[in-house]
Design a protein around this motif. Structure first.
Motif, PDB file in Angstrom:
ATOM      1  N   ALA A   1     -11.225  -5.607  -0.170  1.00  0.00           N
ATOM      2  CA  ALA A   1     -12.082  -6.187  -1.201  1.00  0.00           C
ATOM      3  C   ALA A   1     -11.354  -6.320  -2.522  1.00  0.00           C
ATOM      4  N   GLU A   2     -10.379  -5.432  -2.769  1.00  0.00           N
ATOM      5  CA  GLU A   2      -9.639  -5.460  -4.038  1.00  0.00           C
ATOM      6  C   GLU A   2      -8.384  -4.610  -3.906  1.00  0.00           C
ATOM      7  N   PHE A   3      -7.300  -5.075  -4.526  1.00  0.00           N
ATOM      8  CA  PHE A   3      -6.085  -4.276  -4.621  1.00  0.00           C
ATOM      9  C   PHE A   3      -6.012  -3.718  -6.038  1.00  0.00           C
ATOM     10  N   LEU A   4      -5.894  -2.409  -6.126  1.00  0.00           N
ATOM     11  CA  LEU A   4      -5.814  -1.737  -7.420  1.00  0.00           C
ATOM     12  C   LEU A   4      -4.362  -1.465  -7.752  1.00  0.00           C
ATOM     13  N   GLY A   5      -4.029  -1.486  -9.032  1.00  0.00           N
ATOM     14  CA  GLY A   5      -2.624  -1.298  -9.384  1.00  0.00           C
ATOM     15  C   GLY A   5      -2.428  -0.666 -10.743  1.00  0.00           C
ATOM     16  N   ARG A   6      -1.182  -0.323 -10.991  1.00  0.00           N
ATOM     17  CA  ARG A   6      -0.770   0.213 -12.286  1.00  0.00           C
ATOM     18  C   ARG A   6       0.595  -0.350 -12.614  1.00  0.00           C
ATOM     19  N   ARG A   7       0.746  -0.857 -13.825  1.00  0.00           N
ATOM     20  CA  ARG A   7       2.009  -1.442 -14.281  1.00  0.00           C
ATOM     21  C   ARG A   7       2.518  -2.524 -13.328  1.00  0.00           C
ATOM     22  N   GLY A   8       1.585  -3.308 -12.831  1.00  0.00           N
ATOM     23  CA  GLY A   8       1.964  -4.453 -12.015  1.00  0.00           C
ATOM     24  C   GLY A   8       2.253  -4.164 -10.564  1.00  0.00           C
ATOM     25  N   HIS A   9       2.053  -2.908 -10.115  1.00  0.00           N
ATOM     26  CA  HIS A   9       2.346  -2.557  -8.726  1.00  0.00           C
ATOM     27  C   HIS A   9       1.115  -1.950  -8.079  1.00  0.00           C
ATOM     28  N   VAL A  10       0.900  -2.260  -6.800  1.00  0.00           N
ATOM     29  CA  VAL A  10      -0.268  -1.781  -6.091  1.00  0.00           C
ATOM     30  C   VAL A  10      -0.267  -0.260  -5.977  1.00  0.00           C
ATOM     31  N   THR A  11      -1.452   0.334  -6.113  1.00  0.00           N
ATOM     32  CA  THR A  11      -1.604   1.787  -5.950  1.00  0.00           C
ATOM     33  C   THR A  11      -2.676   2.146  -4.917  1.00  0.00           C
ATOM     34  N   ALA A  12      -3.582   1.214  -4.634  1.00  0.00           N
ATOM     35  CA  ALA A  12      -4.665   1.521  -3.694  1.00  0.00           C
ATOM     36  C   ALA A  12      -5.329   0.219  -3.236  1.00  0.00           C
ATOM     37  N   VAL A  13      -6.058   0.345  -2.135  1.00  0.00           N
ATOM     38  CA  VAL A  13      -6.854  -0.774  -1.615  1.00  0.00           C
ATOM     39  C   VAL A  13      -8.297  -0.322  -1.523  1.00  0.00           C
ATOM     40  N   ARG A  14      -9.196  -1.072  -2.174  1.00  0.00           N
ATOM     41  CA  ARG A  14     -10.621  -0.821  -2.017  1.00  0.00           C
ATOM     42  C   ARG A  14     -11.138  -1.740  -0.924  1.00  0.00           C
ATOM     43  N   THR A  15     -11.863  -1.187   0.034  1.00  0.00           N
ATOM     44  CA  THR A  15     -12.271  -1.953   1.203  1.00  0.00           C
ATOM     45  C   THR A  15     -13.732  -2.390   1.109  1.00  0.00           C
ATOM     46  N   THR A  16     -14.100  -3.311   2.004  1.00  0.00           N
ATOM     47  CA  THR A  16     -15.441  -3.865   1.988  1.00  0.00           C
ATOM     48  C   THR A  16     -16.499  -2.834   2.377  1.00  0.00           C
ATOM     49  N   ASP A  17     -16.098  -1.718   2.961  1.00  0.00           N
ATOM     50  CA  ASP A  17     -17.064  -0.670   3.298  1.00  0.00           C
ATOM     51  C   ASP A  17     -17.152   0.394   2.200  1.00  0.00           C
TER      52      ASP A  17
ATOM     53  N   PRO B   1      -5.231   5.029  -0.783  1.00  0.00           N
ATOM     54  CA  PRO B   1      -3.986   4.966  -1.574  1.00  0.00           C
ATOM     55  C   PRO B   1      -2.960   4.080  -0.883  1.00  0.00           C
ATOM     56  N   ALA B   2      -2.183   3.345  -1.665  1.00  0.00           N
ATOM     57  CA  ALA B   2      -1.168   2.462  -1.080  1.00  0.00           C
ATOM     58  C   ALA B   2      -0.101   2.142  -2.113  1.00  0.00           C
ATOM     59  N   ASP B   3       1.156   2.423  -1.752  1.00  0.00           N
ATOM     60  CA  ASP B   3       2.251   1.892  -2.575  1.00  0.00           C
ATOM     61  C   ASP B   3       2.930   0.722  -1.864  1.00  0.00           C
ATOM     62  N   LEU B   4       2.420   0.378  -0.648  1.00  0.00           N
ATOM     63  CA  LEU B   4       2.860  -0.806   0.073  1.00  0.00           C
ATOM     64  C   LEU B   4       1.690  -1.342   0.883  1.00  0.00           C
ATOM     65  N   VAL B   5       1.428  -2.642   0.746  1.00  0.00           N
ATOM     66  CA  VAL B   5       0.383  -3.305   1.523  1.00  0.00           C
ATOM     67  C   VAL B   5       1.009  -4.487   2.250  1.00  0.00           C
ATOM     68  N   VAL B   6       0.765  -4.562   3.547  1.00  0.00           N
ATOM     69  CA  VAL B   6       1.233  -5.696   4.349  1.00  0.00           C
ATOM     70  C   VAL B   6       0.012  -6.501   4.770  1.00  0.00           C
ATOM     71  N   THR B   7       0.003  -7.783   4.445  1.00  0.00           N
ATOM     72  CA  THR B   7      -1.146  -8.621   4.772  1.00  0.00           C
ATOM     73  C   THR B   7      -0.815  -9.527   5.956  1.00  0.00           C
ATOM     74  N   GLY B   8      -1.756  -9.615   6.885  1.00  0.00           N
ATOM     75  CA  GLY B   8      -1.566 -10.476   8.055  1.00  0.00           C
ATOM     76  C   GLY B   8      -2.911 -10.899   8.608  1.00  0.00           C
TER      77      GLY B   8
END
Length: 412
Positions: free
Chosen positions: A208-224, A229-236
């Motif tokens: 639902a949203e990628f959260l970040g700090r200083r331009g880099h991802v830190t977490a993923v908020r999901t639709t549920d 927490p995430a310092d790397l997200v792979v989308t497919g």
């Protein structure tokens, strides 16, 4: 005159090679928008990602092949316009190239998620070599990985990460993995196998949203409503066909460039092949757009022969696919879409089984997990058009390889 090929991937390169093999003597121009020599894409989510396949091993052909075959390879070039009445294409730098035959092998691009934060650093798709380089670099230091999408690419990346001792969270918005591509028994097997390797699978949960700090991802908020927490997200989450160039030229498109049974667009001197083309499938009785090496290569061979010889035939090759998820080899012959009955061969708990997939009493696909003999037998059987009744497949001790051999002998 000349043949101009827009797209220097698997389909474009095989088309150029087929033209020469079929005795075509005219000029061939092969245009690719990436600076690298044409390369294979399947290893990007497997061996290359793990560091076991150096870049030079990905090349589809040695660079000398293009020179020796008199194929003009234009790398890092982009076609911006097709002039159909004048039979020319315009490159981004303003150069015009004349053509007698034009082949669009423009491929596809990752489907955007369309959620806030998608442009943050560390949120990466995986479609081309540049993506794979960036992902491999990030994986070396990543501590918290989230994979968005439970299709082939997402699961191959999860398998690669798990093999390096990492754990990832995999988000799939649907109710099962690979839901658009495989049957439920295969989905269940792969969900259990990846969970056993340490991948945390969240079904019914999209990003639902990628959260970040200083331009880099830190977490993923999901639709549920959860946050991972995430310092790397792979989308497919699938791809979109690169059909805009065709549409601007007035060619018909609908979820891909529309072609007839001979793979010609609405302009008979313009062809479309590979991931970008939607064609009438002889095996599915509907228009389909397929993303596979087999489809790219076979359509390239078909179109190369048509251009070189002038003989117009319908494309009828059986589609088949594979996914290698670090010791879990999935092979599919045919198209399981729209099935109404599935017959198991073997026991999923053993890690080696196949499914026979029926639609309206007709065998339309076979999925094989770590049973390559079944896959090869299925390709022969489905390509032959011979029937296998569901009750015959359900008989105790039914052996697909033996049945295929028997029917082949009866046909002699």
């Amino acid at each position: 005159m000349s043949t101009v090929i827009v797209g220097a991937g698997q389909a474009g390169v095989h088309l150029a090679a087929t033209l020469r093999q079929e005795g075509y003597q005219e000029r061939i121009v092969l245009i690719g928008d990436e600076p690298e020599p044409p390369y294979q894409r399947p290893p990007l989510s497997k061996a290359f990602l793990l560091g076991s396949a150096p870049e030079h091993t990905l090349h589809l052909r040695a660079e000398s092949f293009y020179r020796d075959s008199a194929i003009e390879l234009l790398r890092g070039e982009r076609v911006t316009w097709i002039d159909r009445p004048g039979r020319r294409v315009r490159l981004a730098g303003g150069t015009h190239l004349a053509w007698d035959r034009l082949v669009l092998a423009t491929g596809a691009r990752p489907r955007p998620l369309g959620v806030p934060g998608e442009d943050l650093g560390g949120v990466l798709p995986l479609r081309n070599l540049a993506d794979a380089r960036a992902l491999r670099e990030h994986m070396a230091s990543a501590r918290s990985v989230v994979i968005v999408g439970g299709g082939f690419v997402g699961l191959e990346v999860a398998a690669a990460f798990a093999s390096e001792g990492g754990e990832a969270v995999l988000l799939e918005a649907g109710d099962r993995l690979m839901g658009r591509a495989v049957t439920e028994p295969v989905s269940r097997f792969f969900a259990r196998a990846h969970a056993d390797r340490g991948t945390r699978i969240r079904l019914g949960a999209g990003a639902a949203e990628f959260l970040g700090r200083r331009g880099h991802v830190t977490a993923v908020r999901t639709t549920d409503g959860r946050t991972h927490p995430a310092d790397l997200v792979v989308t497919g989450v699938g791809v979109l066909a690169n059909s805009e160039l065709a549409e601007w030229a007035g060619l018909a498109a609908d979820g891909g460039i529309l072609v007839d049974a001979a793979l010609r667009t609405t302009d008979p001197r313009v062809h479309a092949i590979g991931d970008c083309a939607r064609f009438p499938s002889a095996h599915h009785r509907a228009r389909v757009r397929l993303e596979s090496v087999q489809n790219a290569v076979d359509q390239a061979v078909h179109t190369g022969r048509l251009i070189a010889t002038g003989e117009v035939r319908s494309y009828r090759e059986l589609p088949w696919f594979w996914s290698d998820q670090k010791g879990l080899k999935l092979q599919i012959a045919g198209l399981p879409t729209g099935h109404d009955h599935v017959q198991l061969l073997g026991e999923p708990g053993s890690g080696r089984f196949s499914t026979l997939v029926f639609r309206g009493g007709r065998l339309v696909a076979v999925e094989s997990v770590n049973r390559p003999a079944d896959h090869m037998a299925a390709r022969r059987l489905l390509a032959s058009g011979r029937e296998l009744a569901p009750d015959r497949a359900a008989a105790p001790g039914f052996d697909l390889k033996a049945f295929t051999a028997d029917t082949a002998e009866l046909a002699v």
